[in-house]
Design a protein around this motif. Sequence first.
Motif, PDB file in Angstrom:
ATOM      1  N   PRO A   1      46.902 -12.249  60.787  1.00 18.42           N
ATOM      2  CA  PRO A   1      46.170 -11.810  61.970  1.00 18.42           C
ATOM      3  C   PRO A   1      46.984 -11.909  63.265  1.00 18.42           C
ATOM      4  CG  PRO A   1      44.795 -13.239  60.631  1.00 18.42           C
ATOM      5  CD  PRO A   1      46.180 -13.286  60.058  1.00 18.42           C
ATOM      6  N   LYS A   2      47.837 -12.901  63.380  1.00 22.15           N
ATOM      7  CA  LYS A   2      48.656 -13.016  64.591  1.00 22.15           C
ATOM      8  C   LYS A   2      49.603 -11.825  64.716  1.00 22.15           C
ATOM      9  CE  LYS A   2      48.489 -17.985  65.151  1.00 22.15           C
ATOM     10  NZ  LYS A   2      49.216 -19.239  65.210  1.00 22.15           N
TER      11      LYS A   2
ATOM     12  N   ALA B   1      49.116  -8.892  63.348  1.00 22.84           N
ATOM     13  CA  ALA B   1      48.267  -7.726  63.602  1.00 22.84           C
ATOM     14  C   ALA B   1      47.898  -7.643  65.081  1.00 22.84           C
ATOM     15  CB  ALA B   1      47.009  -7.786  62.740  1.00 22.84           C
ATOM     16  N   SER B   2      47.555  -8.767  65.667  1.00 23.43           N
ATOM     17  CA  SER B   2      47.223  -8.790  67.101  1.00 23.43           C
ATOM     18  C   SER B   2      48.411  -8.355  67.935  1.00 23.43           C
ATOM     19  CB  SER B   2      46.765 -10.187  67.530  1.00 23.43           C
ATOM     20  OG  SER B   2      45.537 -10.504  66.928  1.00 23.43           O
TER      21      SER B   2
ATOM     22  N   GLN C   1      38.718 -10.503  63.941  1.00 27.28           N
ATOM     23  CA  GLN C   1      39.697 -11.573  64.163  1.00 27.28           C
ATOM     24  C   GLN C   1      40.855 -11.108  65.039  1.00 27.28           C
ATOM     25  OE1 GLN C   1      39.029 -14.745  63.004  1.00 27.28           O
ATOM     26  NE2 GLN C   1      37.112 -13.788  62.340  1.00 27.28           N
ATOM     27  N   VAL C   2      41.076  -9.792  65.095  1.00 26.29           N
ATOM     28  CA  VAL C   2      42.180  -9.263  65.903  1.00 26.29           C
ATOM     29  C   VAL C   2      41.672  -8.395  67.051  1.00 26.29           C
ATOM     30  CG1 VAL C   2      43.868  -9.453  64.039  1.00 26.29           C
ATOM     31  CG2 VAL C   2      42.583  -7.314  64.326  1.00 26.29           C
TER      32      VAL C   2
END
Length: 89
Positions: free
Chosen positions: A19-20, A22-23, A65-66
């Motif tokens: 997720p990090k 992806a963000s 989450q993103v």
Amino acid sequence: MPPCTWGYKDPLPDVDYDPKRASQLLADAGYANGFEIQLWHMPVARAYMPAGKRAAEMMANDLAQVGVKATLVTDDWSVYMKRLMNGDH
């Protein structure tokens, strides 16, 4: 996807759940504050998708989450299929 579906491709490379990353990719693409989408799900159970709404809920949770807000959408099966065949998905 199972081999019997039109979207199947073998082999596909593994993609890590990150997720990090992806963000960061979203921020790099100009979506640092996320965005909103509609996420369509099947209104009926199928052998390859026995719980379409639940699958969509899980995807929406991952997207949240993103920073991507997904609104779940479906329709009556006959309308859903007509829209799908017309490319409205």
